[in-house]
Design a protein around this motif. Structure first.
Motif, PDB file in Angstrom:
ATOM      1  N   HIS A   1    -153.998  82.687  -7.823  1.00 11.20           N
ATOM      2  CA  HIS A   1    -154.055  81.494  -9.204  1.00 11.20           C
ATOM      3  C   HIS A   1    -153.534  80.535  -8.784  1.00 11.20           C
ATOM      4  N   SER A   2    -153.298  79.629  -9.884  1.00 14.96           N
ATOM      5  CA  SER A   2    -153.295  78.272  -9.608  1.00 14.96           C
ATOM      6  C   SER A   2    -151.663  77.989  -9.012  1.00 14.96           C
ATOM      7  N   GLN A   3    -150.547  79.149  -9.503  1.00 16.11           N
ATOM      8  CA  GLN A   3    -149.397  78.901  -8.856  1.00 16.11           C
ATOM      9  C   GLN A   3    -149.366  79.229  -7.470  1.00 16.11           C
ATOM     10  N   GLY A   4    -150.476  80.224  -7.055  1.00 19.59           N
ATOM     11  CA  GLY A   4    -150.339  80.602  -5.720  1.00 19.59           C
ATOM     12  C   GLY A   4    -150.969  79.205  -5.011  1.00 19.59           C
ATOM     13  N   ALA A   5    -152.030  78.564  -5.555  1.00 23.94           N
ATOM     14  CA  ALA A   5    -152.564  77.247  -4.736  1.00 23.94           C
ATOM     15  C   ALA A   5    -151.640  76.306  -4.688  1.00 23.94           C
ATOM     16  N   GLN A   6    -150.298  75.956  -5.546  1.00 21.28           N
ATOM     17  CA  GLN A   6    -149.316  75.216  -5.220  1.00 21.28           C
ATOM     18  C   GLN A   6    -148.672  75.644  -4.055  1.00 21.28           C
ATOM     19  N   GLY A   7    -148.474  76.886  -3.978  1.00 17.60           N
ATOM     20  CA  GLY A   7    -147.823  77.481  -2.737  1.00 17.60           C
ATOM     21  C   GLY A   7    -148.506  77.163  -1.252  1.00 17.60           C
ATOM     22  N   VAL A   8    -149.729  77.368  -1.443  1.00 16.88           N
ATOM     23  CA  VAL A   8    -150.781  77.065  -0.378  1.00 16.88           C
ATOM     24  C   VAL A   8    -150.647  75.476   0.049  1.00 16.88           C
ATOM     25  N   SER A   9    -150.649  74.728  -0.873  1.00 19.50           N
ATOM     26  CA  SER A   9    -150.554  73.243  -0.491  1.00 19.50           C
ATOM     27  C   SER A   9    -149.194  72.859  -0.032  1.00 19.50           C
ATOM     28  N   CYS A  10    -148.023  73.637  -0.390  1.00 14.87           N
ATOM     29  CA  CYS A  10    -146.719  73.387   0.182  1.00 14.87           C
ATOM     30  C   CYS A  10    -146.839  73.912   1.622  1.00 14.87           C
ATOM     31  N   GLY A  11    -147.443  74.837   1.830  1.00 16.06           N
ATOM     32  CA  GLY A  11    -147.331  75.259   3.254  1.00 16.06           C
ATOM     33  C   GLY A  11    -148.126  74.461   4.090  1.00 16.06           C
TER      34      GLY A  11
ATOM     35  N   ASN B   1    -141.510  81.644  -2.996  1.00 16.58           N
ATOM     36  CA  ASN B   1    -142.212  82.484  -3.933  1.00 16.58           C
ATOM     37  C   ASN B   1    -143.228  81.722  -4.845  1.00 16.58           C
ATOM     38  N   CYS B   2    -144.478  82.371  -4.883  1.00 15.79           N
ATOM     39  CA  CYS B   2    -145.471  81.666  -5.814  1.00 15.79           C
ATOM     40  C   CYS B   2    -146.265  82.737  -6.232  1.00 15.79           C
ATOM     41  N   LEU B   3    -145.815  83.982  -6.128  1.00 15.81           N
ATOM     42  CA  LEU B   3    -146.352  85.341  -6.626  1.00 15.81           C
ATOM     43  C   LEU B   3    -146.696  85.318  -8.314  1.00 15.81           C
TER      44      LEU B   3
END
Length: 469
Positions: free
Chosen positions: A306-316, A371-373
């Motif tokens: 989801h969009s919260q997960g996309a934020q974590g991928v951008s951070c990674g 955590n972006c689950l």
């Protein structure tokens, strides 16, 4: 011949104790071997008496100031030597004379050697004088004085027969002035009042961290919201930051997207700010430098589809660009959001690793877990098995956890730090340390949704928030 020297300007050196005198010769007495000076100066200061008389044995050196007149008179008399009155004992050692301060009248004084009659010290003083005279004459012939006389013999007998002038010294003490100060008379009080008035007129001093310019009083509550979330926080400078409910937060993001702050731009901003915070938590320059390549930090990202997960991928992606070993967990058997697909495609061009199963995650503790689950739109995801497995792994790994934009009801993963976006949400039972991220929403966009907003970030993009008691 003594009258030939009257009126001559001379300088008489009587040693350290008596000093050097200058003046005009007023009298020369051959019988008593004395010379008198009128209007004398002692060590460059005018004497309080009109005339001073010196004995030949007190004079160490005599110089004429008006050389031309002296030489002229001496040549007329057929002699260019010293006057006859100093022929005997003219270079005698100086002894302290009685110079009573009470004799400040106009009567002339005589500086003569005082030795008490019948004193046992007189013979020793005379012997010391003869001994010193002999030493000086021997030194004049080029002989070297003994070490004892150089160290201890010169000047040791000068002050043994001198009487201290108690009356003259006591006359210098102003008792009335001292007691008036002790009693605190009117003069003392006036002085205190004058000093206090000067202190009031003196400009106020400021510390290095104080503003010297007068301004308006500080308003700490600069953000007001139409719908309150029930909690309030404050920044390090004391500004109050209220919480907002998720409905108002969603309206704010929609208004920002309407004015051009798209999801792509927002994800990039969140990725940069969150990665910068993660780099600081990992040790910053102390951990990430060319000399420490064998201890690269390991970060695990737990992201949902989801969009919260996309934020974590951008951070990674940004962490991997800074030479951090990144492991991305993302389930592959669920439907992905379009933003997640774009971010994963860009992340795949880095050195980061991607896994789809919890069993592929490290068994040993890592440096940081992000955590972006959770999802704001679909809270039922936390009931799925992949979600529970990833949350259990994070809680067992014993690594500190950073949660980025978690849902209000997120309690599955115990986080040490929480990063909120724009304005904080009222997180239920949140015991982690809360941080706030500036995602670039303009001030007028806040006003469109009814929020009176003044930026609390100052010079930073991520700031800590403290709960208001």
């Amino acid at each position: 011949m003594s009258t030939d020297w009257l009126g001559s300007l001379v300088s008489i050196n009587c040693g350290v104790t008596l000093g050097v005198y200058q003046g005009a010769v007023s009298c020369v007495d051959h019988a008593s071997q004395t010379i008198s000076l009128r209007q004398p100066y002692r060590n460059g200061v005018r004497c309080p008496v009109p005339e001073v008389t010196f004995s030949a044995m007190d004079i160490m050196e005599l110089k004429f100031q008006d050389i031309q007149n002296t030489v002229k008179r001496s040549s007329e008399q057929g002699s260019a030597t010293e006057p006859s009155f100093i022929s005997a004992g003219a270079h005698g050692q100086s002894n302290r004379a009685t110079n009573d301060s009470a004799h400040s009248s106009s009567a002339p004084i005589t500086i003569l050697r005082r030795v008490p009659a019948g004193s046992s010290n007189s013979r020793g003083a005379a012997h010391a004088t003869q001994r010193r005279n002999g030493l000086r004459s021997a030194g004049a012939r080029g002989q070297v004085r003994s070490k004892d006389d150089e160290c201890f013999g010169d000047g040791t007998d000068e002050d043994l027969d001198t009487d201290f002038d108690f009356e003259g010294n006591l006359a210098l003490f102003d008792k009335a002035a001292v007691f008036s100060q002790i009693d605190g008379t009117s003069g003392h009080s006036n002085k205190v009042q004058h000093q206090s008035a000067q202190a009031e007129q003196r400009p106020q001093s400021y510390r290095h961290d104080q503003n010297i310019l007068e301004g308006k009083p500080i308003i700490y509550r600069q953000i007001t919201v139409p719908l309150h979330g029930g909690k309030e926080y404050c920044t390090d400078s004391g500004l109050v930051v209220p919480c907002i409910p998720f409905k108002l937060h969603k309206r704010l993001l929609e208004a920002a997207e309407h004015w051009g702050l798209s999801v792509k731009r927002r994800l990039e901003t969140i990725g940069v700010c969150s990665s910068q915070m993660a780099l600081s938590l990992l040790g910053g320059p102390n951990r990430l430098n060319p000399k420490n390549i064998h201890q690269k930090p390991i970060v695990v990202l737990l992201c949902g589809p989801h969009s919260q997960g996309a934020q974590g991928v951008s951070c990674g992606r940004h962490l991997a660009n800074h030479e951090v070993e990144v492991i991305l967990f993302l389930p592959s058997f669920v439907k992905m959001d379009e933003s997640v697909t774009r971010e994963v495609s860009l992340y795949s061009r880095t050195s980061g690793v991607q896994v789809a199963s919890v069993s592929e995650l490290p068994a040993s503790p890592v440096d940081l877990v992000i955590n972006c689950l959770g999802s704001h739109e679909n809270p039922q995801l936390r009931e799925q098995s992949w979600y529970q497995s990833a949350a259990d792994w994070a809680n067992r790994n014993r690594a500190p956890v950073l949660s980025i934009d978690p849902p209000v009801s997120e309690r599955t993963v115990e986080a040490k730090w929480t990063l909120s976006l724009g304005l904080p949400l009222p997180l239920a039972g949140n015991e982690s340390k809360l941080y706030l991220c500036d995602i670039g929403i303009p001030k007028l966009v806040y006003q469109e949704v009814g929020i009176s907003y003044h930026s609390p970030f100052g010079c930073k993009f991520v700031i800590p928030l403290h709960p208001v008691q």
